[in-house]
Scaffold this motif. Structure first.
Motif, PDB file in Angstrom:
ATOM      1  N   ILE A  84       0.703  -1.061  -0.036  1.00 45.59           N
ATOM      2  CA  ILE A  84       0.057   0.023  -0.014  1.00 45.59           C
ATOM      3  C   ILE A  84       0.864   1.113   0.045  1.00 45.59           C
ATOM      4  O   ILE A  84       1.661   1.347   0.965  1.00 45.59           O
ATOM      5  N   VAL A  85       0.870   2.051  -1.088  1.00 40.64           N
ATOM      6  CA  VAL A  85       1.461   3.244  -0.913  1.00 40.64           C
ATOM      7  C   VAL A  85       0.697   4.343  -0.378  1.00 40.64           C
ATOM      8  O   VAL A  85      -0.232   4.536  -0.553  1.00 40.64           O
ATOM      9  N   ASP A  86       1.397   4.881   0.461  1.00 43.66           N
ATOM     10  CA  ASP A  86       1.006   5.926   1.357  1.00 43.66           C
ATOM     11  C   ASP A  86       1.345   7.510   0.766  1.00 43.66           C
ATOM     12  O   ASP A  86       2.399   7.757   0.756  1.00 43.66           O
ATOM     13  N   TYR A  87       0.377   8.026   0.120  1.00 41.85           N
ATOM     14  CA  TYR A  87       0.432   9.542  -0.567  1.00 41.85           C
ATOM     15  C   TYR A  87       0.184  10.569   0.453  1.00 41.85           C
ATOM     16  O   TYR A  87       0.109  11.598  -0.099  1.00 41.85           O
ATOM     17  N   PHE A  88       0.170  10.502   1.665  1.00 40.98           N
ATOM     18  CA  PHE A  88      -0.003  11.508   2.470  1.00 40.98           C
ATOM     19  C   PHE A  88       1.021  12.482   2.230  1.00 40.98           C
ATOM     20  O   PHE A  88       0.759  13.664   2.411  1.00 40.98           O
ATOM     21  N   TRP A  89       2.410  12.225   2.277  1.00 37.15           N
ATOM     22  CA  TRP A  89       3.268  13.073   2.364  1.00 37.15           C
ATOM     23  C   TRP A  89       3.179  13.856   0.940  1.00 37.15           C
ATOM     24  O   TRP A  89       3.706  15.195   0.728  1.00 37.15           O
ATOM     25  N   TYR A  90       2.767  13.206  -0.159  1.00 40.40           N
ATOM     26  CA  TYR A  90       2.954  13.873  -1.434  1.00 40.40           C
ATOM     27  C   TYR A  90       1.718  14.999  -1.438  1.00 40.40           C
ATOM     28  O   TYR A  90       2.064  16.050  -1.950  1.00 40.40           O
ATOM     29  N   TYR A  91       0.780  14.794  -0.751  1.00 39.84           N
ATOM     30  CA  TYR A  91      -0.438  15.650  -0.720  1.00 39.84           C
ATOM     31  C   TYR A  91       0.195  16.778   0.197  1.00 39.84           C
ATOM     32  O   TYR A  91      -0.019  17.877  -0.262  1.00 39.84           O
ATOM     33  N   ILE A  92       1.015  16.605   1.319  1.00 41.42           N
ATOM     34  CA  ILE A  92       1.196  17.725   2.255  1.00 41.42           C
ATOM     35  C   ILE A  92       2.236  18.534   1.164  1.00 41.42           C
ATOM     36  O   ILE A  92       2.286  19.699   1.343  1.00 41.42           O
ATOM     37  N   ILE A  93       3.208  17.887   0.501  1.00 41.08           N
ATOM     38  CA  ILE A  93       4.072  18.657  -0.302  1.00 41.08           C
ATOM     39  C   ILE A  93       3.639  19.440  -1.279  1.00 41.08           C
ATOM     40  O   ILE A  93       3.657  20.655  -1.688  1.00 41.08           O
ATOM     41  N   GLY A  94       2.634  18.752  -1.859  1.00 40.90           N
ATOM     42  CA  GLY A  94       1.788  19.572  -2.922  1.00 40.90           C
ATOM     43  C   GLY A  94       0.945  20.656  -2.738  1.00 40.90           C
ATOM     44  O   GLY A  94       1.005  21.596  -3.155  1.00 40.90           O
TER      45      GLY A  94
ATOM     46  N   ALA B  10       1.779  22.417   0.394  1.00 39.48           N
ATOM     47  CA  ALA B  10       2.650  23.505   0.417  1.00 39.48           C
ATOM     48  C   ALA B  10       3.006  24.295  -0.729  1.00 39.48           C
ATOM     49  O   ALA B  10       3.232  25.622  -0.792  1.00 39.48           O
ATOM     50  N   ILE B  11       3.470  23.515  -1.771  1.00 40.44           N
ATOM     51  CA  ILE B  11       3.790  24.181  -2.962  1.00 40.44           C
ATOM     52  C   ILE B  11       2.739  25.178  -3.644  1.00 40.44           C
ATOM     53  O   ILE B  11       3.045  26.083  -4.007  1.00 40.44           O
ATOM     54  N   LEU B  12       1.399  24.557  -3.504  1.00 45.50           N
ATOM     55  CA  LEU B  12       0.281  25.436  -3.891  1.00 45.50           C
ATOM     56  C   LEU B  12       0.111  26.448  -3.146  1.00 45.50           C
ATOM     57  O   LEU B  12      -0.100  27.610  -3.521  1.00 45.50           O
ATOM     58  N   LEU B  13       0.236  26.459  -1.695  1.00 45.91           N
ATOM     59  CA  LEU B  13       0.049  27.662  -0.991  1.00 45.91           C
ATOM     60  C   LEU B  13       1.020  28.718  -1.347  1.00 45.91           C
ATOM     61  O   LEU B  13       0.995  29.652  -1.236  1.00 45.91           O
ATOM     62  N   LEU B  14       2.425  28.201  -1.462  1.00 42.09           N
ATOM     63  CA  LEU B  14       3.526  28.933  -1.443  1.00 42.09           C
ATOM     64  C   LEU B  14       3.172  29.783  -3.214  1.00 42.09           C
ATOM     65  O   LEU B  14       3.396  30.882  -3.214  1.00 42.09           O
TER      66      LEU B  14
ATOM     67  N   ILE C   8       0.594  32.571  -2.501  1.00 37.41           N
ATOM     68  CA  ILE C   8       1.184  33.739  -1.598  1.00 37.41           C
ATOM     69  C   ILE C   8       1.957  34.680  -2.489  1.00 37.41           C
ATOM     70  O   ILE C   8       2.094  35.530  -2.684  1.00 37.41           O
ATOM     71  N   TYR C   9       2.865  33.798  -3.430  1.00 43.22           N
ATOM     72  CA  TYR C   9       3.689  34.603  -4.522  1.00 43.22           C
ATOM     73  C   TYR C   9       2.976  35.361  -5.462  1.00 43.22           C
ATOM     74  O   TYR C   9       3.267  36.492  -5.779  1.00 43.22           O
ATOM     75  N   LEU C  10       1.754  34.901  -6.192  1.00 44.90           N
ATOM     76  CA  LEU C  10       0.908  35.430  -6.877  1.00 44.90           C
ATOM     77  C   LEU C  10       0.307  36.799  -6.394  1.00 44.90           C
ATOM     78  O   LEU C  10      -0.018  37.540  -7.048  1.00 44.90           O
TER      79      LEU C  10
END
Length: 185
Positions: free
Chosen positions: A25-35, A37-41, A44-46
């Motif tokens: 079972i692949v845990d995608y939790f950290w991928y969601y967190i990183i995605g 965070a990138i979206l939030l940054l 904020i930049y825009l």
């Protein structure tokens, strides 16, 4: 047509049971967190760029050594040199005519009147500077400039010059009726 069942297996042989396969079972939790965070940054930049650009694009007030009245009269004098025989010249003439008046009133009231509509401008002037007859003449001139700018109306050159004279008379009336609120430098 003969329909029947297939013959049963007669060998009676036992078959091996397959071993248990381990499911990963692949845990995608950290991928969601990183995605996220990138979206939030990125958001904020825009937003930072949008508000920074908006502050920069605020129109700068022109620094002139002339009073508002003298500057308006000088601009109106330059306006008489525009050729009123072609449509482009007429449109430029009337656009500048309204712009000059709005700049003059804006300097008098220490406000940016460039984005004000003709109706708002007339109400502002009625409350502060002119009587009904002067408002009527000014309204005729400003509405004529609006018709040229927005409705592709092409007035005669005499009508355009009459509008210029009405604006010039209104500016003179306002200047001589009220004291200058903007200090000259």
């Amino acid at each position: 047509v003969n329909v029947s069942y297939s013959p049963p297996d007669s060998t009676n042989q036992l078959r091996d049971i397959k071993p248990i396969i381990k499911v990963s079972i692949v845990d995608y939790f950290w991928y969601y967190i990183i995605g996220a965070a990138i979206l939030l940054l990125l958001i904020i930049y825009l937003l930072y760029r949008y508000f920074k650009k908006r502050k920069k694009s605020a129109p700068l007030k022109p620094t002139s050594h002339l009073s508002a009245f003298d500057e308006a009269m000088e601009e109106l004098k330059k306006l008489t040199q525009i050729d009123l025989r072609d449509a482009a010249g007429i449109k430029i003439y009337h656009s500048r005519l309204a712009e000059i008046f709005k700049n003059y009133i804006g300097c008098r009231q220490n406000k940016n009147m460039a984005n004000e509509t003709t109706s708002d401008l007339l109400i502002s002037i009625k409350n502060n500077y002119l009587q009904l007859e002067g408002i009527s003449k000014l309204a005729t001139a400003l509405r004529s400039t609006d018709a040229v700018k927005f409705a592709k109306y092409l007035p005669l050159s005499s009508e355009s010059e009459d509008n210029l004279q009405k604006i010039k008379d209104t500016i003179s009336t306002i200047e001589h009726k009220t004291p200058n609120t903007k200090p000259t430098t």
